[in-house]
Motif scaffolding. Structure first.
Motif, PDB file in Angstrom:
ATOM      1  N   HIS A  74     -22.579 -29.869 -15.428  1.00  0.00           N
ATOM      2  CA  HIS A  74     -22.426 -28.624 -15.556  1.00  0.00           C
ATOM      3  C   HIS A  74     -21.469 -28.762 -14.687  1.00  0.00           C
ATOM      4  O   HIS A  74     -20.996 -29.517 -13.155  1.00  0.00           O
ATOM      5  N   PRO A  75     -20.386 -27.772 -15.170  1.00  0.00           N
ATOM      6  CA  PRO A  75     -18.848 -27.963 -13.925  1.00  0.00           C
ATOM      7  C   PRO A  75     -19.515 -27.559 -12.484  1.00  0.00           C
ATOM      8  O   PRO A  75     -18.746 -27.889 -11.437  1.00  0.00           O
ATOM      9  N   ALA A  96     -37.127 -33.019 -20.764  1.00  0.00           N
ATOM     10  CA  ALA A  96     -35.963 -32.052 -20.356  1.00  0.00           C
ATOM     11  C   ALA A  96     -35.079 -32.480 -19.153  1.00  0.00           C
ATOM     12  O   ALA A  96     -35.712 -32.658 -17.772  1.00  0.00           O
ATOM     13  N   GLY A  97     -34.092 -31.794 -19.055  1.00  0.00           N
ATOM     14  CA  GLY A  97     -33.773 -31.923 -18.033  1.00  0.00           C
ATOM     15  C   GLY A  97     -32.965 -30.584 -17.358  1.00  0.00           C
ATOM     16  O   GLY A  97     -32.602 -30.030 -18.790  1.00  0.00           O
ATOM     17  N   LEU A  98     -32.802 -30.386 -16.121  1.00  0.00           N
ATOM     18  CA  LEU A  98     -32.099 -28.588 -15.915  1.00  0.00           C
ATOM     19  C   LEU A  98     -31.490 -29.377 -14.786  1.00  0.00           C
ATOM     20  O   LEU A  98     -32.269 -29.283 -13.590  1.00  0.00           O
ATOM     21  N   SER A  99     -30.391 -28.797 -14.800  1.00  0.00           N
ATOM     22  CA  SER A  99     -29.455 -28.067 -13.742  1.00  0.00           C
ATOM     23  C   SER A  99     -29.301 -27.325 -13.434  1.00  0.00           C
ATOM     24  O   SER A  99     -29.132 -26.103 -13.415  1.00  0.00           O
ATOM     25  N   PRO A 106     -30.362 -22.504 -12.108  1.00  0.00           N
ATOM     26  CA  PRO A 106     -30.020 -22.580 -13.145  1.00  0.00           C
ATOM     27  C   PRO A 106     -28.866 -22.757 -13.821  1.00  0.00           C
ATOM     28  O   PRO A 106     -28.867 -21.435 -14.145  1.00  0.00           O
ATOM     29  N   LEU A 107     -28.583 -23.933 -14.603  1.00  0.00           N
ATOM     30  CA  LEU A 107     -27.337 -23.616 -15.472  1.00  0.00           C
ATOM     31  C   LEU A 107     -27.951 -23.717 -16.701  1.00  0.00           C
ATOM     32  O   LEU A 107     -27.102 -23.547 -17.292  1.00  0.00           O
ATOM     33  N   ILE A 199     -28.171 -21.526 -19.673  1.00  0.00           N
ATOM     34  CA  ILE A 199     -28.659 -20.356 -19.311  1.00  0.00           C
ATOM     35  C   ILE A 199     -27.530 -19.212 -18.727  1.00  0.00           C
ATOM     36  O   ILE A 199     -26.577 -20.123 -18.070  1.00  0.00           O
ATOM     37  N   ASP A 200     -28.368 -18.195 -18.836  1.00  0.00           N
ATOM     38  CA  ASP A 200     -27.538 -17.241 -17.815  1.00  0.00           C
ATOM     39  C   ASP A 200     -28.248 -17.007 -16.930  1.00  0.00           C
ATOM     40  O   ASP A 200     -29.338 -16.166 -17.032  1.00  0.00           O
ATOM     41  N   TRP A 201     -28.665 -17.890 -15.922  1.00  0.00           N
ATOM     42  CA  TRP A 201     -30.032 -16.724 -15.007  1.00  0.00           C
ATOM     43  C   TRP A 201     -29.613 -16.577 -13.835  1.00  0.00           C
ATOM     44  O   TRP A 201     -28.731 -16.959 -12.935  1.00  0.00           O
TER      45      TRP A 201
END
Length: 217
Positions: A74-75, A96-99, A106-107, A199-201
């Motif tokens: 993610h940028p 899974a990976g979480l950016s 979280p992205l 995601i929009d966290w």
């Protein structure tokens, strides 16, 4: 507990943990790297990874630089958490990976190619079993992070399941189109990620809590 209730409770719990850290001037990254004198790209945090008390789950945080394959997901990514299922023989299958950005927000969730982590590939339908009930418990400074990460998995259990199915479908399409074996596709350094979803966290969590108010009005 119904699936919607599980998601809302997990979202509430995850938000509370992040807010508690924020009140102390910290983020979800702090338990991983807060005590390190210098943050190093590619290094695992913690060094030997974190394993839950059951021995069935393992995770770590790290970041990439531009010198090797598999750049940022993610940028705004600072780094990402890799979460694995772990079998009794200690072999890892990447769930899974979480950016995360530099503030620990979280992205994106993403599913990697086999070469990225050297995992034992597991079919999506098996890998995604029990996500809505996932528990991560361990002792020490990462205990809270483990609970938070389990909350995040439960919040996004359904799209994570779909992401893993898309991973497998993408692999099949690639092999058919390129006329290569699964092993050749798994080893293809041009493919680091098979599927992902942003995601929009914390807005997702806020909207889930809002559903409770709507149901009670």
């Amino acid at each position: 507990m119904r699936a919607g209730d599980v998601r809302r409770e997990a979202a509430r719990s995850a938000l509370v943990r992040q807010l508690d850290l924020a009140r102390r001037g910290r983020s979800i990254l702090h338990p991983f790297i807060g005590r390190s004198q210098r943050f190093e790209a590619w290094r695992h945090y913690p060094v030997n990874d974190a394993m839950d008390d059951t021995g069935r789950w393992q995770f770590y945080y790290h970041a990439h630089d531009d010198s090797r394959e598999g750049g940022a997901r993610h940028p705004q990514e600072h780094g990402h958490i890799h979460l694995f299922r772990r079998d009794p023989q200690g072999q890892l299958s990447h769930l899974a990976g979480l950016s995360l950005d530099a503030r620990g927000t979280p992205l994106t969730w993403f599913a990697t190619n086999q070469w990225v982590t050297g995992e034992r590939w597991m079919a999506a339908r098996q890998l995604a079993q029990g996500l809505s009930d996932l528990q991560l418990r361990l002792r020490g400074p990462l205990a809270g992070v483990a609970l938070w990460l389990a909350d995040m998995v439960r919040v996004y259990a359904a799209p994570l399941h779909d992401m893993l199915l898309a991973r497998d479908e993408g692999l099949v399409r690639h092999c058919a189109h390129q006329q290569v074996s699964r092993k050749a596709a798994w080893d293809d350094r041009q493919i680091a990620v098979w599927s992902s979803f942003p995601i929009d966290w914390p807005q997702d969590a806020v909207e889930l809590q809002g559903q409770i108010s709507s149901q009670h009005n």
